[in-house]
Enzyme design. Structure first.
Site, PDB file in Angstrom:
ATOM      1  N   HIS A 172       0.851  -1.191   0.000  1.00 13.13           N
ATOM      2  CA  HIS A 172       0.000   0.000   0.000  1.00 13.13           C
ATOM      3  C   HIS A 172       0.881   1.233   0.000  1.00 13.13           C
ATOM      4  O   HIS A 172       1.943   1.219   0.625  1.00 13.13           O
ATOM      5  CB  HIS A 172      -0.909   0.010   1.243  1.00 13.13           C
ATOM      6  CG  HIS A 172      -2.070   0.933   1.094  1.00 13.13           C
ATOM      7  ND1 HIS A 172      -1.987   2.263   1.418  1.00 13.13           N
ATOM      8  CD2 HIS A 172      -3.330   0.716   0.631  1.00 13.13           C
ATOM      9  CE1 HIS A 172      -3.157   2.826   1.163  1.00 13.13           C
ATOM     10  NE2 HIS A 172      -3.991   1.923   0.690  1.00 13.13           N
ATOM     11  N   ASP A 192      -7.942  -5.532   0.216  1.00 16.78           N
ATOM     12  CA  ASP A 192      -8.420  -6.324  -0.909  1.00 16.78           C
ATOM     13  C   ASP A 192      -8.024  -7.789  -0.837  1.00 16.78           C
ATOM     14  O   ASP A 192      -8.523  -8.608  -1.598  1.00 16.78           O
ATOM     15  CB  ASP A 192      -7.899  -5.723  -2.217  1.00 16.78           C
ATOM     16  CG  ASP A 192      -8.550  -4.392  -2.497  1.00 16.78           C
ATOM     17  OD1 ASP A 192      -9.746  -4.275  -2.206  1.00 16.78           O
ATOM     18  OD2 ASP A 192      -7.864  -3.476  -2.963  1.00 16.78           O
TER      19      ASP A 192
HETATM   20  N1  CMC Z   1       4.179  -7.537  -4.769  1.00 10.51           N
HETATM   21  C1  CMC Z   1       5.533  -7.524  -4.939  1.00 10.51           C
HETATM   22  N2  CMC Z   1       6.293  -6.416  -4.817  1.00 10.51           N
HETATM   23  C2  CMC Z   1       5.670  -5.275  -4.518  1.00 10.51           C
HETATM   24  C3  CMC Z   1       4.276  -5.214  -4.318  1.00 10.51           C
HETATM   25  C4  CMC Z   1       3.524  -6.405  -4.450  1.00 10.51           C
HETATM   26  N3  CMC Z   1       2.190  -6.402  -4.282  1.00 10.51           N
HETATM   27  N4  CMC Z   1       3.912  -3.948  -4.019  1.00 10.51           N
HETATM   28  C5  CMC Z   1       5.040  -3.217  -4.032  1.00 10.51           C
HETATM   29  N5  CMC Z   1       6.100  -4.023  -4.334  1.00 10.51           N
HETATM   30  C6  CMC Z   1       7.506  -3.617  -4.394  1.00 10.51           C
HETATM   31  C7  CMC Z   1       7.783  -2.862  -5.683  1.00 10.51           C
HETATM   32  O1  CMC Z   1       8.227  -3.718  -6.704  1.00 10.51           O
HETATM   33  C8  CMC Z   1       8.839  -1.882  -5.237  1.00 10.51           C
HETATM   34  O2  CMC Z   1      10.066  -2.566  -5.207  1.00 10.51           O
HETATM   35  P1  CMC Z   1      11.448  -1.767  -5.549  1.00 10.51           P
HETATM   36  O3  CMC Z   1      11.584  -0.725  -4.485  1.00 10.51           O
HETATM   37  O4  CMC Z   1      12.480  -2.845  -5.453  1.00 10.51           O
HETATM   38  O5  CMC Z   1      11.269  -1.206  -6.907  1.00 10.51           O
HETATM   39  C9  CMC Z   1       8.468  -1.539  -3.795  1.00 10.51           C
HETATM   40  O6  CMC Z   1       7.716  -2.684  -3.330  1.00 10.51           O
HETATM   41  C10 CMC Z   1       7.608  -0.287  -3.669  1.00 10.51           C
HETATM   42  O7  CMC Z   1       6.507  -0.409  -4.549  1.00 10.51           O
HETATM   43  P2  CMC Z   1       5.864   0.808  -5.323  1.00 10.51           P
HETATM   44  O8  CMC Z   1       5.123   0.297  -6.514  1.00 10.51           O
HETATM   45  O9  CMC Z   1       6.904   1.850  -5.567  1.00 10.51           O
HETATM   46  O10 CMC Z   1       4.849   1.339  -4.237  1.00 10.51           O
HETATM   47  P3  CMC Z   1       3.602   2.260  -4.496  1.00 10.51           P
HETATM   48  O11 CMC Z   1       3.333   2.950  -3.222  1.00 10.51           O
HETATM   49  O12 CMC Z   1       3.795   3.094  -5.716  1.00 10.51           O
HETATM   50  O13 CMC Z   1       2.429   1.213  -4.838  1.00 10.51           O
HETATM   51  C11 CMC Z   1       0.631  -0.287  -4.619  1.00 10.51           C
HETATM   52  C12 CMC Z   1       1.474   0.803  -3.946  1.00 10.51           C
HETATM   53  C13 CMC Z   1      -0.611  -0.597  -3.781  1.00 10.51           C
HETATM   54  C14 CMC Z   1       0.119   0.201  -5.998  1.00 10.51           C
HETATM   55  C15 CMC Z   1       1.487  -1.556  -4.810  1.00 10.51           C
HETATM   56  O14 CMC Z   1       1.903  -2.037  -3.542  1.00 10.51           O
HETATM   57  C16 CMC Z   1       0.782  -2.651  -5.591  1.00 10.51           C
HETATM   58  O15 CMC Z   1       0.818  -2.636  -6.832  1.00 10.51           O
HETATM   59  N6  CMC Z   1       0.091  -3.616  -4.882  1.00 10.51           N
HETATM   60  C17 CMC Z   1      -0.676  -4.617  -5.543  1.00 10.51           C
HETATM   61  C18 CMC Z   1      -2.021  -4.022  -5.938  1.00 10.51           C
HETATM   62  C19 CMC Z   1      -2.940  -3.839  -4.745  1.00 10.51           C
HETATM   63  O16 CMC Z   1      -3.106  -4.725  -3.925  1.00 10.51           O
HETATM   64  N7  CMC Z   1      -3.610  -2.655  -4.702  1.00 10.51           N
HETATM   65  C20 CMC Z   1      -4.597  -2.366  -3.679  1.00 10.51           C
HETATM   66  C21 CMC Z   1      -4.245  -1.189  -2.825  1.00 10.51           C
HETATM   67  S1  CMC Z   1      -5.318  -1.101  -1.392  1.00 10.51           S
HETATM   68  C22 CMC Z   1      -6.838  -0.702  -1.989  1.00 10.51           C
HETATM   69  C23 CMC Z   1      -6.932   0.696  -2.469  1.00 10.51           C
HETATM   70  O17 CMC Z   1      -6.643   1.615  -1.680  1.00 10.51           O
HETATM   71  O18 CMC Z   1      -7.326   0.884  -3.611  1.00 10.51           O
END
Ligand code: CMC
Length: 429
Positions: A305, A363
């Site tokens: 998140h 989720d």
């Molecule tokens: N599985 C594997 N690695 C992950 C994941 C995951 N679900 N989420 C983040 N990472 C890694 C990512 O690869 C990155 O690694 P590095 O620093 O080595 O590049 C690091 O963690 C930080 O990730 P980010 O994408 O920069 O983080 P963000 O804050 O931009 O993204 C997120 C947050 C929710 C989009 C992301 O964690 C994700 O894609 N999760 C899966 C989708 C999900 O479950 N979304 C629901 C969010 S909660 C409901 C809502 O509020 O809508």
């Protein structure tokens, strides 16, 4: 802490004000930065930017805290019900008995949609994704309720807010019924919000529909858990759309469109699809390895998140609700639940996930719960939209009523071609 920060720019320095909230980090006020220094700030994804002042919802992502108007989500989910939380988000306080009765009366008297909407629905293909139908039909509300689109009139704003909370479940149920080829079921005002929604989704004209109180309670709790989440992508979309003076129905349609993405509200659908694809516990290591592989775009859906760097407090309540629903339906040994619990256990003990502070989000368990309630995966994000509508509308109202409000207009770091002269066709290589 001092009330000013100093930005040193070579020989020059600029003084920036610091603003304090009730709780949470202070913010550096950069509103005059461009005027005073000729510089913009650069923050793609808004990871360090507070886009507005708000009194509605507070999240402490490190501690895993979520408060609505100061009340912890755990207490609201255990002791409140969804319409009470709607009142709280819209008006700022929990309602008295009289206020509560009055609010419920007003919402339930707006649950029907204009009959012409049924014709509108029949223009969609039957195989359309229900979220596509929602984007279109929510936007279309502004073509039906002209008497509540004047955003300068506080009474019309409130009528639009009540209409939105009341009609979204009806549209969502219609999207579902249309999708599966069953007749629309009209709302019933003698039922609670969650009961009425289940009834509109699952009743058919040929036999009575029995509402299971455990499932209705779970539905209500799912709505509570998704009601608001401060300045997330869809809420920011609603605020940005609203900042231009667009009518509230159009703004909420913009929010629905944004919510649809798999990184946001689409994650519950994606999480269940992922659990189904994993299928059995022995395949979990393969998927964990893929999630950790930089060259593989796969992510564990329902994990991670932007704000929570701790267990999402909503995920804990959702996990409990999931168990209650599966127990009630005699599905305790659901293979998907087994995969989910094992996956959670493995990920929470894996150094990659520990280091990156990736915990299950709301989720992760909502998909299994919604599936058990009888919803197809294509409806999951629609249910999120039903619940989040009150948050969107409360945030939209707050923005319209904020005297500081101006049209949202971010700037950019331009890295394209510098100015150049037009080339005639003959001169282009
Ligand atoms: N599985 C594997 N690695 C992950 C994941 C995951 N679900 N989420 C983040 N990472 C890694 C990512 O690869 C990155 O690694 P590095 O620093 O080595 O590049 C690091 O963690 C930080 O990730 P980010 O994408 O920069 O983080 P963000 O804050 O931009 O993204 C997120 C947050 C929710 C989009 C992301 O964690 C994700 O894609 N999760 C899966 C989708 C999900 O479950 N979304 C629901 C969010 S909660 C409901 C809502 O509020 O809508």
């Amino acid at each position: 802490m001092s009330d000013a920060a100093k930005l040193v720019l070579g020989e020059k320095d600029a003084e920036l004000g610091i603003r304090h909230g009730t709780i949470g980090p202070d913010v550096v006020d950069i509103a005059a930065l461009y005027r005073d220094t000729g510089l913009f700030t650069y923050d793609p994804g808004f990871t360090s930017t507070a886009s507005c002042e708000s009194k509605i919802t507070y999240i402490d992502g490190d501690e895993g805290v979520l408060l609505h108007r100061g009340y912890p989500i755990e207490q609201l989910a255990e002791k409140g019900d969804f319409l009470e939380i709607c009142y709280l988000l819209l008006y700022g306080e929990l309602p008295t008995q009289q206020e509560r009765d009055d609010f419920i009366y007003r919402v339930t008297r707006h649950t029907m949609v204009h009959e012409q909407m049924t014709k509108f629905f029949s223009g969609f293909r039957r195989d359309a994704h229900p979220m596509a139908v929602m984007v279109g039909s929510v936007g279309a509300l502004s073509a039906f309720y002209h008497d509540s689109t004047d955003i300068t009139d506080p009474h019309q704003r409130m009528v639009a807010s009540i209409r939105m909370v009341a009609k979204i479940p009806t549209l969502a149920a219609m999207a579902y019924k249309y999708h599966i080829g069953q007749p629309f079921v009209y709302p019933r005002n003698d039922l609670s919000y969650a009961e009425n929604f289940l009834h509109m989704c699952f009743a058919v004209p040929c036999e009575p529909y029995q509402i299971n109180p455990v499932l209705a309670k779970a539905m209500d709790r799912i709505f509570i858990l998704h009601a608001d989440h401060e300045q997330n992508a869809s809420t920011s979309t609603v605020r940005l759309a609203g900042s231009s003076g667009a009518n509230p129905f159009a703004c909420i349609a913009a929010g629905v469109a944004c919510l649809w993405g798999p990184a946001h509200g689409g994650a519950n659908e994606a999480a269940l699809n992922m659990l189904t694809e994993i299928g059995t516990k022995d395949r979990i290591p393969e998927f964990i390895a893929r999630a950790k592989d930089k060259n593989d775009p796969f992510r564990l859906m329902g994990f991670g998140h932007r704000v929570y760097k701790n267990y999402d407090p909503r995920a804990k309540i959702m996990q409990q609700t999931c168990h209650e629903v599966l127990d009630e339906l005699g599905l305790k040994d659901d293979p998907l639940l087994e995969v989910a619990m094992e996956l959670e256990h493995i990920a929470l003990n894996d150094p990659y996930f520990i280091e990156k502070k990736l915990y299950p989000n709301v989720d992760f368990y909502s998909g299994i719960t919604l599936k058990a309630l009888g919803f197809p995966t294509t409806m999951f994000t629609v249910l999120f939209a039903v619940a989040r509508t009150v948050g969107w509308i409360a945030q939209w109202k707050e923005m319209i009523e904020d005297p500081q409000q101006r049209i949202g207009r971010p700037r950019q770091l331009y890295t394209g071609a510098p100015q150049r002269d037009y080339l005639s066709l003959d001169d282009r290589s």
